[in-house]
Design a protein around this motif. Structure first.
Motif, PDB file in Angstrom:
ATOM      1  N   PRO A   2       0.830  -1.206   0.000  1.00 33.18           N
ATOM      2  CA  PRO A   2       0.000   0.000   0.000  1.00 33.18           C
ATOM      3  C   PRO A   2       0.870   1.264   0.000  1.00 33.18           C
ATOM      4  O   PRO A   2       1.977   1.270   0.518  1.00 33.18           O
ATOM      5  CB  PRO A   2      -0.799  -0.114   1.299  1.00 33.18           C
ATOM      6  N   SER A   4      -0.586   4.191   1.051  1.00 34.67           N
ATOM      7  CA  SER A   4      -1.124   4.995   2.138  1.00 34.67           C
ATOM      8  C   SER A   4      -2.011   4.106   3.013  1.00 34.67           C
ATOM      9  O   SER A   4      -2.500   3.076   2.572  1.00 34.67           O
ATOM     10  CB  SER A   4      -1.929   6.177   1.599  1.00 34.67           C
ATOM     11  N   LEU A   5      -2.163   4.524   4.246  1.00 30.87           N
ATOM     12  CA  LEU A   5      -3.034   3.842   5.206  1.00 30.87           C
ATOM     13  C   LEU A   5      -3.821   4.915   5.944  1.00 30.87           C
ATOM     14  O   LEU A   5      -3.405   6.076   6.002  1.00 30.87           O
ATOM     15  CB  LEU A   5      -2.232   3.040   6.229  1.00 30.87           C
ATOM     16  N   SER A   7      -5.694   5.515   9.756  1.00 29.43           N
ATOM     17  CA  SER A   7      -5.989   5.095  11.118  1.00 29.43           C
ATOM     18  C   SER A   7      -7.258   5.816  11.542  1.00 29.43           C
ATOM     19  O   SER A   7      -7.370   7.030  11.357  1.00 29.43           O
ATOM     20  CB  SER A   7      -4.826   5.480  12.048  1.00 29.43           C
ATOM     21  N   ARG A  14       1.472   7.947   6.308  1.00 33.11           N
ATOM     22  CA  ARG A  14       2.382   7.812   5.170  1.00 33.11           C
ATOM     23  C   ARG A  14       3.548   6.928   5.594  1.00 33.11           C
ATOM     24  O   ARG A  14       3.988   6.957   6.751  1.00 33.11           O
ATOM     25  CB  ARG A  14       2.860   9.167   4.684  1.00 33.11           C
ATOM     26  N   TRP A  23       4.829   3.544   9.633  1.00 28.34           N
ATOM     27  CA  TRP A  23       3.843   4.463   9.062  1.00 28.34           C
ATOM     28  C   TRP A  23       3.665   5.621  10.020  1.00 28.34           C
ATOM     29  O   TRP A  23       3.456   5.420  11.217  1.00 28.34           O
ATOM     30  CB  TRP A  23       2.518   3.736   8.856  1.00 28.34           C
ATOM     31  N   CYS A  45       4.838  -1.284  12.120  1.00 30.82           N
ATOM     32  CA  CYS A  45       4.106  -2.468  11.669  1.00 30.82           C
ATOM     33  C   CYS A  45       4.617  -3.015  10.344  1.00 30.82           C
ATOM     34  O   CYS A  45       3.997  -3.889   9.742  1.00 30.82           O
ATOM     35  CB  CYS A  45       2.627  -2.147  11.549  1.00 30.82           C
ATOM     36  N   VAL A  48       3.883  -3.615   5.070  1.00 29.52           N
ATOM     37  CA  VAL A  48       2.552  -4.186   4.866  1.00 29.52           C
ATOM     38  C   VAL A  48       2.082  -4.715   6.225  1.00 29.52           C
ATOM     39  O   VAL A  48       2.506  -5.780   6.664  1.00 29.52           O
ATOM     40  CB  VAL A  48       2.576  -5.320   3.818  1.00 29.52           C
ATOM     41  N   PRO A  49       1.220  -3.949   6.908  1.00 29.45           N
ATOM     42  CA  PRO A  49       0.763  -4.370   8.236  1.00 29.45           C
ATOM     43  C   PRO A  49       0.035  -5.709   8.184  1.00 29.45           C
ATOM     44  O   PRO A  49      -0.685  -5.994   7.235  1.00 29.45           O
ATOM     45  CB  PRO A  49      -0.193  -3.259   8.658  1.00 29.45           C
ATOM     46  N   MET A  54      -4.071  -2.778  12.365  1.00 31.09           N
ATOM     47  CA  MET A  54      -4.638  -1.433  12.445  1.00 31.09           C
ATOM     48  C   MET A  54      -5.866  -1.399  13.352  1.00 31.09           C
ATOM     49  O   MET A  54      -6.060  -0.434  14.088  1.00 31.09           O
ATOM     50  CB  MET A  54      -4.980  -0.890  11.056  1.00 31.09           C
TER      51      MET A  54
END
Length: 189
Positions: A2, A4-5, A7, A14, A23, A45, A48-49, A54
């Motif tokens: 990914p 972006s993620l 929360s 980022r 991140w 994490c 790739v968590p 999350m």
């Protein structure tokens, strides 16, 4: 991978391009435990968590954000013990009129959300690094297991529990025993 993620607790994240395994929240987070002071948040994490990270991290952050003045005052004795130790090591006394004044000399800077998985620990920890007036070189570290309760306070050293830092039995870790008394022991240990 990914790019972006998001929360639910910290907002847009980022990827740290330098190390590629953390991140970072785009904006700092106001933390009520520290009277709303802004803290930069990062999630340790990997690029790739893992599934569920999350969700657990957000739950822990939301727990921490529910802590306020009452919980801060409840751990003032632990902060004062850290301060008193620094005085014994040739520190300069601060102009404190009451123990709770110590919090005026603490500025949280970074909050790291970390999942620890080894033979003794299987949980989310929030590690907060702060500057403090009595330990300028090493700062102050506060660790909250699941964001619920303080489980370690020390100079900034990255250890999550006193038992792991000092190589002592968990039963000798007073803050961890206080946590277990309040929330019980996890079933995965």
């Amino acid at each position: 991978m990914p790019d972006s993620l998001v929360s639910k607790a910290a907002g847009a994240l980022r990827l740290d391009v330098v190390f590629g395994d953390t991140w970072e929240a785009v904006a700092p987070l106001a933390v009520p435990f520290f009277d709303g002071q802004q803290v930069q948040v990062a999630f340790d994490c990997g690029a790739v968590p893992e599934a569920g990270f999350m969700r657990a991290a957000d739950a822990a952050l939301l727990n921490l954000l529910a802590l306020g003045e009452a919980e801060r005052l409840a751990v003032t004795d632990a902060v004062m013990a850290n301060y008193q130790q620094a005085l014994l090591d040739d520190g300069e006394p601060l102009p404190l009129t009451q123990p709770s004044d110590i919090w005026q000399y603490i500025q949280p800077r970074h909050l790291l959300v970390r999942f620890e998985e080894d033979e003794a620990q299987h949980d989310i920890y929030l590690l907060i690094e702060a500057e403090c007036a009595w330990e300028v070189e090493h700062g102050l570290q506060l660790v909250f297991r699941q964001g619920r309760m303080l489980t370690r306070m020390s100079q900034c050293d990255g250890h999550l529990t006193e038992s792991s830092a000092e190589g002592i039995a968990e039963e000798q870790d007073a803050l961890m025993m206080r946590y277990y008394a309040a929330f019980g022991r996890p079933t995965n240990q």
